[in-house]
Design an enzyme around this catalytic site. Structure first.
Site, short mmCIF file in Angstrom:
data_model
loop_
_atom_site.label_atom_id
_atom_site.label_comp_id
_atom_site.label_asym_id
_atom_site.label_seq_id
_atom_site.Cartn_x
_atom_site.Cartn_y
_atom_site.Cartn_z
N ARG A 212 0.88 -1.07 -0.14
CA ARG A 212 0.05 0.08 -0.14
C ARG A 212 0.85 1.20 0.08
O ARG A 212 0.69 2.21 0.69
CB ARG A 212 -1.04 0.03 1.18
CG ARG A 212 -2.00 1.17 1.13
CD ARG A 212 -2.90 1.12 -0.03
NE ARG A 212 -3.55 -0.18 -0.41
CZ ARG A 212 -4.11 -0.47 -1.37
NH1 ARG A 212 -4.92 0.51 -2.03
NH2 ARG A 212 -4.43 -1.79 -1.71
N ASP A 213 1.92 1.12 -0.84
CA ASP A 213 2.78 2.47 -1.01
C ASP A 213 3.42 2.36 -2.38
O ASP A 213 2.82 1.65 -3.30
CB ASP A 213 3.93 2.33 0.28
CG ASP A 213 4.20 3.91 0.65
OD1 ASP A 213 4.33 4.73 -0.39
OD2 ASP A 213 4.19 4.30 1.73
N GLU A 214 4.48 2.78 -2.26
CA GLU A 214 5.10 2.83 -3.73
C GLU A 214 5.13 1.56 -4.60
O GLU A 214 5.57 0.56 -4.05
CB GLU A 214 6.52 3.39 -3.99
CG GLU A 214 6.89 4.52 -3.30
CD GLU A 214 5.88 5.78 -3.43
OE1 GLU A 214 5.56 5.83 -4.76
OE2 GLU A 214 5.53 6.81 -2.72
#
Ligand SMILES: *[C@@H]1O[C@H](CO)[C@@H](O)[C@H](O)[C@H]1NC(C)=O
Ligand SMILES: *[C@@H]1O[C@H](CO)[C@@H](O)[C@H](O)[C@H]1NC(C)=O
Ligand SMILES: *[C@@H]1O[C@H](CO)[C@@H](O)[C@H](O)[C@H]1NC(C)=O
Length: 493
Positions: A212-214
């Site tokens: 849930r990030d890059e």
């Protein structure tokens, strides 16, 4: 005749898109790194070890560093790891991880740092080598998995990175790299970056990220990177940023980026600062149910405001997109928000068809110039945010769902299983190089940096058949056609 001219035009258009500045990958063949095999089993390690770290460090110090042309080998099997390693300063070597390493200590830093490597290949011959971070046991309070620092002429491929306590893979200020055939699977939480990349001339292709990030994100400073065939399978999404003072980013191509769920189809994020991002092409994106779509946000509130008038964005092209966001009433599918003291110029939004699951569409522009959506033409001073409604684009079609798309992300408080590396990362496109396990343990060199090969004979399906620096056969075995990928790579498909 017409056909020839048409073909030349297509090739020219593609060449203009290719952003690499030279060959990528190791400069010598894999075989030339196998003169000495430095197995961890000969340096105090054993399968089932409670801490394989010291054996990796010892095999590196006492074998790789003293034998040019060597492979640090971690054979199939399970290993725990509690001591982190720094593998610094070797040339013409490989790190072959065919086993599975599981993190047990919570020390910060990185489990594996590779630094100042040159002519380096890190890979798994079984396409099943993995690092399991078990981040659920120490969420955002443990090591990152891998960092490659100031290295040159390298590749990283056929490996799986799972549930890092923090970021998964960081390529830091490195050049002439090729990253491909990777699966990264983190939890559905921030601080779980897939690949963060800075440096120059790096080709990233055929990568799947869940987190849930890059997804695959470019950091400062960076130039001449080409990122393609990326499957963000319930990931935060890909981006350039976040950026602040002294930004120098140019000549970037992302193409064939498939984003299923997550935060955005693509984002450029800055907050204050100075410097530039220029000559960026974002071509052929598909998005399914992301929160944001096309998103330039120069007021990115998750980063603190850096001193300066703002990073200057120019010559940014978004082309051939199709996708839907979840809620067009809450968020604009197209957002180009730039600082009034540093307006964006030459932004092109062309054949980008975005819609929303709830059938509401708005564009938002601020201090942004160019063509498409709500951009103002020409150039000029800053202007306040303008939000305009639009109706569903006639050319919009719902993007294809890939089989295996995740319906949701992984829980943050329970183990995440190690996946296998897929063979398709974008609908309708094969992977550029076959998995090592499908090509005789990678016996066929797949990287453009390889010096082996002969100009006689024919190249097999999926083999390389052309590109700058390539010396192997340029004719494909029937019925395959030598197909241009970029200036450095053509492939029989
Ligand atoms: C990396 O490869 C390039 C191109 O082959 C070469 O010019 C450069 O010197 C290499 N880098 C190092 C550190 O040897
Ligand atoms: C990046 O790498 C180059 C050598 O390739 C080095 O001169 C420079 O200091 C490095 N920059 C940073 C910020 O590490
Ligand atoms: C996406 O996640 C699903 C569920 O785990 C998995 O089955 C699928 O293989 C993933 N896609 C890829 C490309 O790995």
């Amino acid at each position: 005749m017409f056909l020839t001219i048409a073909l030349l035009c297509v090739l020219n258009a593609l060449a203009a898109f290719a952003q690499l500045s030279g060959s990528v990958g190791p400069t010598t063949s894999r075989a030339s790194k196998q003169a000495t095999i430095c197995s961890v089993l000969s340096y105090g390690g054993s399968v089932g070890s409670s801490d394989i770290g010291p054996a990796i460090q010892s095999a590196f110090n006492n074998c790789v560093l003293t034998n040019k042309g060597s492979t640090l080998y971690i054979p199939p099997g399970n290993y725990n790891m509690a001591t982190w390693v720094t593998l610094k300063g070797a040339t013409q070597w490989a790190l072959q991880l065919d086993g599975i390493i599981t993190r047990t200590a919570t020390t910060g830093g990185h489990m594996i740092v590779v630094q100042n490597a040159n002519d380096f290949e890190m890979w798994s011959s079984t396409s099943a080598g993995a690092i399991q971070g078990n981040g659920y046991q120490c969420r955002n309070a443990g090591p990152r998995l891998l960092r490659i620092i100031t290295s040159e002429n390298f590749s990283l491929h056929d490996l799986i990175f799972v549930d890092s306590p923090e970021f998964h893979v960081i390529i830091d200020n490195s050049s002439n790299g090729e990253l491909y055939n990777l699966a990264i699977r983190g939890a559905d939480i921030g601080g779980s970056d897939g690949i963060d990349l800075s440096g120059s001339n790096v080709w990233v292709h055929d990568v799947e990220v869940t987190n849930r990030d890059e997804c695959v994100t470019i950091k400062n400073p960076s130039s001449n990177h080409q990122i393609e065939r990326i499957w963000c399978n319930q990931s935060g999404g890909s981006a350039i940023g976040s950026l602040g003072s002294g930004t120098t980013i140019e000549n970037i191509l992302y193409r064939n980026i498939y984003t299923n769920g997550g935060d955005q189809m693509f984002m450029i994020k800055t907050n204050g600062g100075d410097g530039y991002v220029r000559n960026v092409v974002l071509d052929q994106f598909l998005g399914l149910g992301t929160a944001y779509g096309l998103d330039i946000d120069e007021f990115w509130s998750s980063a603190s405001t850096a001193p300066g008038n703002g990073v200057v964005l120019s010559d940014i092209t978004f082309s051939n997109w199709n996708g839907y966001i979840t809620d067009g009433s809450r968020r604009s599918a197209y957002r180009v928000l730039c600082p009034s003291a540093a307006p964006c110029t030459d932004i092109t939004i062309s054949d980008v068809y975005l819609w929303a699951e709830n059938n509401a569409g708005t564009y938002a522009c601020e201090s942004a110039y160019g063509s498409g959506a709500c951009l103002q033409s020409g150039s000029g001073s800053g202007y306040s945010q303008v939000t305009t409604s639009y109706t569903k684009p006639a050319a919009y079609v719902s993007p294809t769902a890939l089989s295996g798309n995740l319906a949701s992300g992984f829980a943050t408080n329970s183990p995440i299983p190690i996946p296998t590396i897929p063979t398709t990362f974008y609908p309708g496109l094969p992977q550029i190089s076959p998995l090592a396990k499908n090509s005789g343990g990678g016996a066929t060199p797949t990287s453009t940096g390889s010096s082996s090969g002969s100009t006689s004979g024919t190249a097999a399906q999926y083999a390389q058949c052309g590109g700058i620096g390539y010396t192997g056969p340029t004719t494909c075995a029937s019925p395959y056609t030598c197909t241009y990928t970029n200036d450095y790579y053509s492939q029989c498909i």
